[in-house]
Design an enzyme around this catalytic site. Structure first.
Site, PDB file in Angstrom:
ATOM      1  NE  ARG A 161       9.479  23.965 -29.458  1.00  0.00           N
ATOM      2  CZ  ARG A 161       8.211  23.679 -29.165  1.00  0.00           C
ATOM      3  NH1 ARG A 161       7.249  24.516 -29.504  1.00  0.00           N
ATOM      4  NH2 ARG A 161       7.898  22.577 -28.522  1.00  0.00           N
ATOM      5  NE  ARG A 199       6.998  18.611 -22.928  1.00  0.00           N
ATOM      6  CZ  ARG A 199       7.055  19.513 -23.906  1.00  0.00           C
ATOM      7  NH1 ARG A 199       6.003  19.751 -24.643  1.00  0.00           N
ATOM      8  NH2 ARG A 199       8.183  20.164 -24.182  1.00  0.00           N
ATOM      9  CG  ASP A 258       1.672  16.637 -33.849  1.00  0.00           C
ATOM     10  OD1 ASP A 258       1.022  17.613 -33.409  1.00  0.00           O
ATOM     11  OD2 ASP A 258       2.895  16.687 -34.069  1.00  0.00           O
TER      12      ASP A 258
HETATM   13  N1  NVA Z   1       4.660  18.402 -34.835  1.00  0.00           N
HETATM   14  C1  NVA Z   1       4.359  19.666 -34.220  1.00  0.00           C
HETATM   15  C2  NVA Z   1       4.488  19.564 -32.728  1.00  0.00           C
HETATM   16  C3  NVA Z   1       4.206  20.824 -31.975  1.00  0.00           C
HETATM   17  C4  NVA Z   1       4.416  20.678 -30.502  1.00  0.00           C
HETATM   18  C5  NVA Z   1       5.271  20.737 -34.776  1.00  0.00           C
HETATM   19  O1  NVA Z   1       6.462  20.451 -34.949  1.00  0.00           O
HETATM   20  O2  NVA Z   1       4.801  21.834 -35.050  1.00  0.00           O
HETATM   21  N1   CP Z   2       3.570  20.136 -27.186  1.00  0.00           N
HETATM   22  C1   CP Z   2       4.371  21.202 -27.252  1.00  0.00           C
HETATM   23  O1   CP Z   2       5.603  21.078 -27.385  1.00  0.00           O
HETATM   24  O2   CP Z   2       3.732  22.383 -27.128  1.00  0.00           O
HETATM   25  P1   CP Z   2       4.311  23.847 -27.382  1.00  0.00           P
HETATM   26  O3   CP Z   2       4.552  23.975 -28.857  1.00  0.00           O
HETATM   27  O4   CP Z   2       3.248  24.762 -26.876  1.00  0.00           O
HETATM   28  O5   CP Z   2       5.604  23.990 -26.618  1.00  0.00           O
END
Ligand code: NVA
Ligand code: CP
Length: 307
Positions: A105, A289, A221
């Site tokens: 991530r 998930r 979102d």
């Molecule tokens: N669009 C949001 C999703 C979080 C799971 C972000 O990137 O922060």
């Molecule tokens: N939806 C999602 O990816 O949640 P987190 O940011 O908690 O991993």
């Protein structure tokens, strides 16, 4: 030996592979719910690299790997050499020699692409600024569980044209459904950044209510994604009318579902009434998930398994 594959964006897999994965996720989920042990990844190690915060992604990958018989190691920018400038290419070489699967991530998509180009093992995108393929994998699995095939259906996206929106748009091309997008002016979809082949599968709407008409699924979102916090104040003003509410749900199809990847801000991108209402499937979506990613990890490491 299974050929090396990565999962960096939704279009990395074909429609036929998704059909397999959704069936497989269902099988894995059912087996798990019956308390039947299933350890196809025994003795294997997943490394999870986080440069942004997470609850669901960390938990679902870590628990999922343990449930499949393997183990997971958590690394973050703060406590590893990644935060001290070690080149991502070198990290890819080293981390992939000590593990069997990597989940990352991070910020720019380019980072996961460069890591994967130097990796000996499959790499999974656990969210970048551009894409969030694991979430859409779980979302479509959830849609199928509740309503059957998504082919030909209409998904309405309200709000920011962010990583989630881009991934829905790619999914529409791969799985042949339609996406109606409504964003505030200045925040419209950029097809190239979304990695689209064309514009056949989506329409942009200035009015969010228009975009919701006849939708089979309405989704949204946060207005400000991770990494864009400096724009928060400006976004709060720009997005004020892009809040999914009961009026928007009332013009969607009568059996329309509501989804949100979470975390959510009730009173901003969605009202509490919709988020906690009867059309919302956000908790199933979050749980899925786990099951969808177990199918994904098994597929990347073991290939197709026909029972
Ligand atoms: N669009 C949001 C999703 C979080 C799971 C972000 O990137 O922060
Ligand atoms: N939806 C999602 O990816 O949640 P987190 O940011 O908690 O991993």
């Amino acid at each position: 030996m299974t050929a090396l594959r990565h999962y960096l964006q939704f279009k990395d897999f074909s429609r036929e592979e998704y059909d397999y994965l959704f069936e497989r996720a269902k099988w894995i989920k059912n087996k798990f719910k019956r308390y039947e042990p299933y350890h196809p990844l025994f003795d294997r190690t997943l490394v999870m690299i986080f440069e942004k915060a997470s609850t669901r992604t960390r938990l679902s990958f870590e628990a999922g790997m343990q449930q499949l018989g393997g183990s997971a190691i958590y690394l973050n920018t703060r406590d590893s050499q990644l935060g001290r400038g070690e080149p991502v290419e070198d990290a890819g070489q080293v981390i992939s020699r000590m593990s069997d699967l990597v989940m990352i991530r991070t910020f720019e998509q380019d980072i996961v692409e460069r890591f994967a180009a130097n990796s000996r093992v499959p790499v999974i995108n656990g969210l970048t600024n551009e894409y969030h393929p694991c979430q859409i994998l779980a979302d479509i699995f959830t849609y199928i569980e509740h309503r059957g095939s998504i082919q030909g259906k209409t998904v309405t996206w309200i709000g920011d044209s962010n990583n989630m929106c881009n991934t829905w748009l790619q999914a529409a091309e791969v799985l042949d459904f339609h996406v109606h997008v409504s964003t505030p002016p200045g925040y419209e979809v950029e097809p190239e950044r979304a990695g689209l082949y064309g514009t056949d599968h989506f329409r942009q709407f200035a009015d969010p209510l228009e975009a919701c008409k006849g939708a089979h699924l309405v989704t949204t979102d946060v207005w400000t994604s991770m990494g864009f916090e400096a724009e928060n104040e400006e976004r709060m003003k720009a997005f004020a009318d892009w809040c999914v509410d009961a009026e928007m749900m009332s013009v969607a199809a009568p059996d329309a579902l509501f989804m949100h990847c979470l975390p959510a801000h009730r009173g901003e991108e969605v009202t509490a009434e919709v988020m906690d209402g009867p059309q919302s499937v956000v908790w199933d979506e979050a749980e899925n998930r786990l099951h969808a990613q177990k199918a994904l990890m098994e597929f990347l490491m073991r290939g197709r398994i026909e029972d």
